[in-house]
Design a protein around this motif. Structure first.
Motif, PDB file in Angstrom:
ATOM      1  N   TRP A  33       0.846  -1.162  -0.138  1.00 42.36           N
ATOM      2  CA  TRP A  33       0.004  -0.164   0.092  1.00 42.36           C
ATOM      3  C   TRP A  33       0.930   1.204   0.029  1.00 42.36           C
ATOM      4  O   TRP A  33       2.171   1.134   0.349  1.00 42.36           O
ATOM      5  N   TYR A  34       0.368   2.375  -0.366  1.00 49.57           N
ATOM      6  CA  TYR A  34       1.063   3.635  -0.698  1.00 49.57           C
ATOM      7  C   TYR A  34       0.512   4.409   0.559  1.00 49.57           C
ATOM      8  O   TYR A  34      -0.466   4.714   0.952  1.00 49.57           O
ATOM      9  N   PRO A  35       1.610   5.218   1.254  1.00 48.93           N
ATOM     10  CA  PRO A  35       1.355   5.773   2.508  1.00 48.93           C
ATOM     11  C   PRO A  35       0.257   6.698   2.154  1.00 48.93           C
ATOM     12  O   PRO A  35      -0.533   6.978   3.150  1.00 48.93           O
ATOM     13  N   LYS A  36       0.563   7.569   1.185  1.00 51.78           N
ATOM     14  CA  LYS A  36      -0.700   8.609   1.052  1.00 51.78           C
ATOM     15  C   LYS A  36      -2.063   8.316   0.882  1.00 51.78           C
ATOM     16  O   LYS A  36      -2.787   8.949   1.367  1.00 51.78           O
ATOM     17  N   HIS A  44      12.147   1.825  15.660  1.00 48.24           N
ATOM     18  CA  HIS A  44      12.838   2.572  14.666  1.00 48.24           C
ATOM     19  C   HIS A  44      12.263   3.042  13.537  1.00 48.24           C
ATOM     20  O   HIS A  44      11.380   2.573  13.077  1.00 48.24           O
ATOM     21  N   TYR A  45      12.899   4.283  13.283  1.00 46.43           N
ATOM     22  CA  TYR A  45      12.326   4.693  11.627  1.00 46.43           C
ATOM     23  C   TYR A  45      13.733   4.875  10.967  1.00 46.43           C
ATOM     24  O   TYR A  45      14.792   5.423  11.570  1.00 46.43           O
ATOM     25  N   GLU A  46      13.965   4.173   9.936  1.00 46.67           N
ATOM     26  CA  GLU A  46      14.833   4.279   9.060  1.00 46.67           C
ATOM     27  C   GLU A  46      14.737   5.284   7.843  1.00 46.67           C
ATOM     28  O   GLU A  46      13.641   5.267   7.191  1.00 46.67           O
ATOM     29  N   ILE A  47      15.739   6.082   7.909  1.00 51.98           N
ATOM     30  CA  ILE A  47      15.661   7.041   6.536  1.00 51.98           C
ATOM     31  C   ILE A  47      15.507   6.582   5.455  1.00 51.98           C
ATOM     32  O   ILE A  47      16.120   5.439   5.033  1.00 51.98           O
ATOM     33  N   ASN A  48      14.727   7.098   4.535  1.00 52.13           N
ATOM     34  CA  ASN A  48      14.617   6.737   2.893  1.00 52.13           C
ATOM     35  C   ASN A  48      15.748   7.599   2.159  1.00 52.13           C
ATOM     36  O   ASN A  48      15.258   8.929   1.895  1.00 52.13           O
ATOM     37  N   ASN A  77       5.214  11.004  10.300  1.00 55.90           N
ATOM     38  CA  ASN A  77       4.862  11.465   8.912  1.00 55.90           C
ATOM     39  C   ASN A  77       5.542  10.907   7.969  1.00 55.90           C
ATOM     40  O   ASN A  77       6.913  10.953   8.061  1.00 55.90           O
ATOM     41  N   LEU A  78       5.078  10.101   7.097  1.00 53.02           N
ATOM     42  CA  LEU A  78       5.769   9.294   6.059  1.00 53.02           C
ATOM     43  C   LEU A  78       6.006   9.861   4.656  1.00 53.02           C
ATOM     44  O   LEU A  78       6.559   9.420   3.907  1.00 53.02           O
ATOM     45  N   LEU A  79       5.507  11.215   4.768  1.00 48.55           N
ATOM     46  CA  LEU A  79       5.089  11.739   3.365  1.00 48.55           C
ATOM     47  C   LEU A  79       6.272  13.046   3.530  1.00 48.55           C
ATOM     48  O   LEU A  79       6.496  13.689   2.305  1.00 48.55           O
ATOM     49  N   GLU A  80       6.899  13.476   4.403  1.00 49.56           N
ATOM     50  CA  GLU A  80       7.461  14.560   4.683  1.00 49.56           C
ATOM     51  C   GLU A  80       8.813  14.412   5.768  1.00 49.56           C
ATOM     52  O   GLU A  80       8.267  13.936   6.801  1.00 49.56           O
ATOM     53  N   SER A  81       9.950  14.333   5.151  1.00 52.13           N
ATOM     54  CA  SER A  81      11.135  14.033   6.214  1.00 52.13           C
ATOM     55  C   SER A  81      11.316  15.196   7.009  1.00 52.13           C
ATOM     56  O   SER A  81      11.371  16.263   6.995  1.00 52.13           O
ATOM     57  N   GLU A 118      17.890  12.509   4.428  1.00 48.11           N
ATOM     58  CA  GLU A 118      16.591  11.673   3.835  1.00 48.11           C
ATOM     59  C   GLU A 118      16.117  12.272   2.558  1.00 48.11           C
ATOM     60  O   GLU A 118      15.975  13.796   2.614  1.00 48.11           O
ATOM     61  N   ARG A 119      15.573  11.993   1.634  1.00 46.01           N
ATOM     62  CA  ARG A 119      14.804  12.453   0.692  1.00 46.01           C
ATOM     63  C   ARG A 119      13.625  13.396   1.121  1.00 46.01           C
ATOM     64  O   ARG A 119      13.005  12.841   2.038  1.00 46.01           O
ATOM     65  N   LYS A 120      13.215  14.450   0.673  1.00 49.26           N
ATOM     66  CA  LYS A 120      12.292  15.287   1.187  1.00 49.26           C
ATOM     67  C   LYS A 120      10.941  14.742   1.444  1.00 49.26           C
ATOM     68  O   LYS A 120      10.097  14.983   2.302  1.00 49.26           O
ATOM     69  N   GLU A 121      10.517  14.019   0.404  1.00 52.18           N
ATOM     70  CA  GLU A 121       9.223  13.151   0.400  1.00 52.18           C
ATOM     71  C   GLU A 121       9.302  11.717   1.071  1.00 52.18           C
ATOM     72  O   GLU A 121       8.329  11.107   1.026  1.00 52.18           O
ATOM     73  N   ALA A 122      10.269  11.755   1.756  1.00 54.96           N
ATOM     74  CA  ALA A 122      10.373  10.216   2.849  1.00 54.96           C
ATOM     75  C   ALA A 122       9.955   9.175   1.983  1.00 54.96           C
ATOM     76  O   ALA A 122      10.652   8.821   1.047  1.00 54.96           O
ATOM     77  N   TYR A 123       8.711   8.551   2.539  1.00 55.18           N
ATOM     78  CA  TYR A 123       8.399   7.368   1.649  1.00 55.18           C
ATOM     79  C   TYR A 123       7.343   7.513   0.860  1.00 55.18           C
ATOM     80  O   TYR A 123       6.272   6.701   0.355  1.00 55.18           O
ATOM     81  N   ALA A 124       6.906   8.673   0.619  1.00 57.21           N
ATOM     82  CA  ALA A 124       5.638   9.047  -0.547  1.00 57.21           C
ATOM     83  C   ALA A 124       6.046   8.513  -1.719  1.00 57.21           C
ATOM     84  O   ALA A 124       7.102   8.516  -2.405  1.00 57.21           O
TER      85      ALA A 124
END
Length: 367
Positions: free
Chosen positions: A112-115, A178-182, A255-259, A284-290
């Protein structure tokens, strides 16, 4: 007299039928001794296996595990009151995908996609064993991951790992997540985790030497002590809830959409202490896991392994593996074991097939 003979013959017939039925069964075209009690399968205890594939502690994919057991890694045990689903993984052996660590773990067959997500995972469990050996300076030693959110795409990083960790000689261990950066860019070797304590300590509390341990956490969780977690991802927000009798309930959101970590200045001190010394200092990329498909995992992902700490002082434990001999590892406590009493999963209508993850990782070692 005739009636007595007929009655006696009937009793003999019934006895033979019952006795034969209880002593043998046909499996793989061979007659073997049968257990006096019928096997209870994990799918009878927690009937949600249609939503998962099962990865075993030898690196194999057992598929959808309805009416399935494996006495080395995955079976049902009773504690005198309840049936529990047992997940067991040694310190050393064949692994799944590119991981250094063995696991007996369920992996969701849809992503599934976080958004657009509205997905949920719950579990009630108790950790029964973590590795008896390993370098105490290595943060992952004596730990097991009991639940995850994993990305199926790009670097396949992990926005959530739920850990249990207990040092030898301690009664209580720690639960943390844990949160692992994307990772931004093309170099995923610079990725790092940020650890949050739930009960006890976080990942960064380690021993000063190979065989000395930090102080035992006062508010920790013992082996065999039940706790529960609830993970919800909805509209890009991950919400976590942790519960255990006698402990404060803890809740978190991410928030999984904004780093939170798009620049070096945003990186927390915990990360600088643990990961910068080994060159893991990415952003991390700005959009995290989006935009990335994600999926749940549940089970026993053993974080202790036999690799030298010289390779990585956070993840390589230097623990005993007996050359991969599983039974020897089980005999002297070099394994992780987690029992689940209940669990549930809710999958949104927007979820899609996760088959690409399995086709990529199931045969990784042969490529």
């Amino acid at each position: 007299m005739k009636k007595h003979i007929i009655a006696l013959a009937s009793l003999v017939t019934i006895f033979c039928f019952t006795n034969c039925k209880n002593t043998t069964k046909k499996t793989n075209d061979a007659l073997i001794e049968n257990d006096p009690e019928e096997t209870v399968y994990a799918s009878e205890v927690i009937p949600f296996f249609d939503d998962w594939k099962l990865i075993l502690g030898d690196g194999s994919n057992a598929g959808i595990a309805n009416n399935f057991e494996n006495k080395d890694f995955f079976y049902v045990a009773n504690d005198g009151k309840d049936d529990w689903v047992v997940f067991k993984a040694p310190n050393g052996g064949n692994t799944h995908g590119s991981s250094n660590n063995t696991r007996t773990e369920l992996a969701q067959i849809k992503k599934w996609y976080p958004k657009t997500a509205n997905d949920k995972l719950t579990a009630t469990l108790k950790v029964m064993n973590v590795s008896s050996t390993g370098d105490a300076r290595v943060a992952a030693t004596h730990a097991v991951v009991v639940g995850q959110i994993h990305s199926a795409d790009a670097f396949e990083n992990e926005p959530l790992k739920i850990f249990y960790k207990k040092y030898p000689g301690h009664t209580k261990g720690s639960v943390f997540w844990h949160y692992e950066i994307n990772t931004a860019g093309d170099d995923n070797s610079k990725r790092w985790d940020y650890s949050t304590a739930v009960w006890g300590n976080d990942f960064s509390v380690v021993g000063e030497t190979v065989d000395t341990y930090p102080a035992e956490p006062e508010d920790g969780i013992a082996l065999g002590e039940e706790f529960s977690y609830e993970v919800v991802v909805k509209d890009g927000i991950m919400s976590l809830k942790f519960m255990s009798d006698g402990h404060d309930t803890k809740t978190y959101t991410k928030n999984l959409l904004e780093s939170e970590y798009p620049t070096q200045a945003d990186i927390p001190e915990q990360t600088k202490k643990l990961f910068f010394p080994i060159g893991q200092d990415g952003v991390e990329r700005k959009e995290a896991y989006a935009g990335e498909g994600c999926f749940f995992k549940l089970g026993a992902y053993n974080q202790t392994n036999g690799k030298s700490p010289d390779e990585n002082m956070n993840w390589c434990s230097g623990a005993e593996t007996h050359g991969g001999d599983i039974q020897k590892q089980y005999a002297d406590g070099n394994y992780a074991e987690v029992w689940f009493k209940t669990a549930s999963i809710e999958v949104s209508d927007a979820a899609v097939s996760n088959e690409g993850y399995f086709s990529k990782n199931d045969d990784y070692k042969s490529k």
